[in-house]
Design a protein around this motif. Structure first.
Motif, PDB file in Angstrom:
ATOM      1  N   TYR A 172       0.092  -5.034   1.884  1.00  0.00           N
ATOM      2  CA  TYR A 172       0.787  -3.935   1.204  1.00  0.00           C
ATOM      3  C   TYR A 172       0.022  -2.636   1.441  1.00  0.00           C
ATOM      4  O   TYR A 172      -1.176  -2.666   1.758  1.00  0.00           O
ATOM      5  CB  TYR A 172       0.913  -4.204  -0.310  1.00  0.00           C
ATOM      6  CG  TYR A 172      -0.402  -4.324  -1.050  1.00  0.00           C
ATOM      7  CD1 TYR A 172      -1.072  -3.197  -1.524  1.00  0.00           C
ATOM      8  CD2 TYR A 172      -0.981  -5.569  -1.282  1.00  0.00           C
ATOM      9  CE1 TYR A 172      -2.283  -3.300  -2.200  1.00  0.00           C
ATOM     10  CE2 TYR A 172      -2.195  -5.684  -1.957  1.00  0.00           C
ATOM     11  CZ  TYR A 172      -2.845  -4.548  -2.408  1.00  0.00           C
ATOM     12  OH  TYR A 172      -4.044  -4.649  -3.070  1.00  0.00           O
ATOM     13  N   ARG A 175       1.609  -8.895 -15.555  1.00  0.00           N
ATOM     14  CA  ARG A 175       2.053  -9.696 -14.405  1.00  0.00           C
ATOM     15  C   ARG A 175       2.680 -11.002 -14.833  1.00  0.00           C
ATOM     16  O   ARG A 175       3.466 -11.593 -14.113  1.00  0.00           O
ATOM     17  CB  ARG A 175       0.850 -10.092 -13.536  1.00  0.00           C
ATOM     18  CG  ARG A 175       0.371  -9.023 -12.659  1.00  0.00           C
ATOM     19  CD  ARG A 175      -0.737  -9.501 -11.746  1.00  0.00           C
ATOM     20  NE  ARG A 175      -1.442  -8.336 -11.311  1.00  0.00           N
ATOM     21  CZ  ARG A 175      -0.954  -7.466 -10.429  1.00  0.00           C
ATOM     22  NH1 ARG A 175       0.199  -7.693  -9.844  1.00  0.00           N
ATOM     23  NH2 ARG A 175      -1.623  -6.373 -10.120  1.00  0.00           N
ATOM     24  N   GLN A 212     -12.830  -6.026  -5.051  1.00  0.00           N
ATOM     25  CA  GLN A 212     -12.300  -5.585  -3.760  1.00  0.00           C
ATOM     26  C   GLN A 212     -10.818  -5.935  -3.668  1.00  0.00           C
ATOM     27  O   GLN A 212     -10.431  -7.098  -3.870  1.00  0.00           O
ATOM     28  CB  GLN A 212     -13.091  -6.288  -2.642  1.00  0.00           C
ATOM     29  CG  GLN A 212     -12.517  -6.165  -1.253  1.00  0.00           C
ATOM     30  CD  GLN A 212     -12.788  -4.799  -0.625  1.00  0.00           C
ATOM     31  OE1 GLN A 212     -13.256  -3.874  -1.288  1.00  0.00           O
ATOM     32  NE2 GLN A 212     -12.477  -4.665   0.643  1.00  0.00           N
ATOM     33  N   ALA A 213      -9.985  -4.953  -3.385  1.00  0.00           N
ATOM     34  CA  ALA A 213      -8.542  -5.192  -3.296  1.00  0.00           C
ATOM     35  C   ALA A 213      -8.182  -5.637  -1.873  1.00  0.00           C
ATOM     36  O   ALA A 213      -8.792  -5.187  -0.900  1.00  0.00           O
ATOM     37  CB  ALA A 213      -7.784  -3.921  -3.655  1.00  0.00           C
ATOM     38  N   ASN A 256       0.982  -4.007  -6.765  1.00  0.00           N
ATOM     39  CA  ASN A 256       2.152  -4.871  -6.561  1.00  0.00           C
ATOM     40  C   ASN A 256       2.986  -5.129  -7.809  1.00  0.00           C
ATOM     41  O   ASN A 256       3.725  -6.106  -7.858  1.00  0.00           O
ATOM     42  CB  ASN A 256       1.736  -6.232  -5.961  1.00  0.00           C
ATOM     43  CG  ASN A 256       1.040  -6.044  -4.640  1.00  0.00           C
ATOM     44  OD1 ASN A 256       1.566  -5.380  -3.754  1.00  0.00           O
ATOM     45  ND2 ASN A 256      -0.160  -6.593  -4.495  1.00  0.00           N
ATOM     46  N   ASP A 283      -7.017  -4.325 -14.852  1.00  0.00           N
ATOM     47  CA  ASP A 283      -6.373  -4.502 -13.547  1.00  0.00           C
ATOM     48  C   ASP A 283      -5.833  -3.186 -12.982  1.00  0.00           C
ATOM     49  O   ASP A 283      -5.008  -3.172 -12.070  1.00  0.00           O
ATOM     50  CB  ASP A 283      -5.264  -5.553 -13.563  1.00  0.00           C
ATOM     51  CG  ASP A 283      -4.854  -5.953 -12.150  1.00  0.00           C
ATOM     52  OD1 ASP A 283      -5.712  -5.903 -11.246  1.00  0.00           O
ATOM     53  OD2 ASP A 283      -3.667  -6.274 -11.945  1.00  0.00           O
TER      54      ASP A 283
END
Ligand code: 0GY
Length: 304
Positions: free
Chosen positions: A50, A219, A76-77, A256, A251
């Motif tokens: 993404y 989520r 870390q994304a 997303n 978060d």
């Protein structure tokens, strides 16, 4: 111009969250958040699944202060792959108030691992969510686990509840502390006492090296914002049964999210609903994350 355009359905994080009514105890840690770029300085990884909007370290510090927190653990994304430069930059500009969880490739050298440690990294993330990454084979992960253990690091695992039966034996053979993201993403339309969530609680009950983040109601919830009522019994169950091994995080900047973008102030206001007693809140927000991420600062004054 960074040359990166966010995905067409990308939701921007909320720029003006409400001020939470709940005041976290002094020294509280937001133990799950990310930085994205800025892409101009830290380009997103070619293998990413993404493309987000920017979410910089300074914006994260501003949110931390606004919400009444003192420290951050930055994970870390996946949009940065195993290029940890944005994470390291944030840690190095945090005045010691942030620690990190990195993503590393099996080829990483010991010298590179030591550099990450020096910057404030204290763990690696193994991600099994297929829409986010192509997972590495188990034997590479085992050898990485063996290499990070001597640094005193832990492993953060991210998976979805339906994958747990298949991954269970791999997880329980990991040699370090293991932190599960977002309670293993339970299906909250099922019962806390049901087979699926009971397998997750068994993991925590039978393996004292497992911890859980009681994060991400936005989520998991089918009921939706701002109170996410259906997630509360799951998170509260974990906090009450494993008070020494839980962490909480915003978060932010909520990668997303498609249904809505949560208000970070509303997320903070959920804390007393999942950890009703002040002692539980203190463990969740201060004692547990300090022991895991800043043990040298925690142990001296507390005689551990
Ligand atoms: C989370 C969840 C997600 C994304 C990532 O690193 C990431 O890209 O963690 C997700 O999409 O569920 O913890 O932020």
């Amino acid at each position: 111009m960074s040359g990166f355009t966010p995905d067409a359905d990308w939701l921007h994080w909320q720029q003006a969250p409400r001020k939470p009514a709940y005041k976290p105890p002094p020294g509280a840690v937001d133990a799950h958040c990310h930085v994205f770029g800025p892409a101009r300085d830290f380009p997103f990884a070619p293998e990413r699944k993404y493309t987000p909007c920017d979410a910089s370290r300074d914006q994260l510090w501003a949110l931390r202060d606004y919400l009444g927190f003192s420290r951050n653990v930055i994970v870390q994304a996946t949009c940065h792959g195993s290029d940890n430069r944005a994470l390291v930059d944030a840690l190095e500009h945090s005045a010691g108030l942030a620690r990190g969880v990195a993503t590393v490739r099996p080829e990483i050298t010991d010298a590179e691992l030591r550099k990450l440690h020096q910057a404030g990294v204290r763990g690696v993330r193994f991600n099994f969510v297929k829409r986010l990454v192509d997972a590495l084979p188990f034997d590479s992960l085992h050898s990485l686990a063996a290499r990070i253990k001597p640094l005193g690091w832990h492993i953060v695992i991210y998976f979805e509840a339906q994958e747990l039966p298949e991954l269970y034996d791999f997880f329980t053979r990991l040699p370090t502390t293991v932190v599960v993201d977002h309670m293993g993403r339970p299906d909250v339309s099922k019962s806390v006492e049901g087979e699926e969530f009971q397998l997750f609680t068994r993991l925590l009950r039978e393996h004292g090296n497992f911890w859980s983040k009681v994060s991400c109601p936005e989520r998991l919830s089918l009921a939706g914002p701002d109170t996410y009522d259906d997630v509360v019994p799951f998170a509260r169950h974990i906090v009450e049964h494993f008070p020494e091994r839980v962490l909480w995080g915003t978060d932010w900047p909520h990668p997303n999210m498609k249904s809505h973008m949560p208000d970070d102030g509303a997320l903070v206001d959920m804390i007393p609903r999942i950890a009703p007693a002040p002692e539980l809140q203190y463990k969740l927000l201060v004692e547990n994350p300090m022991k895991l991420y800043w043990p040298e600062e925690w142990e001296a004054p507390h005689g551990a």
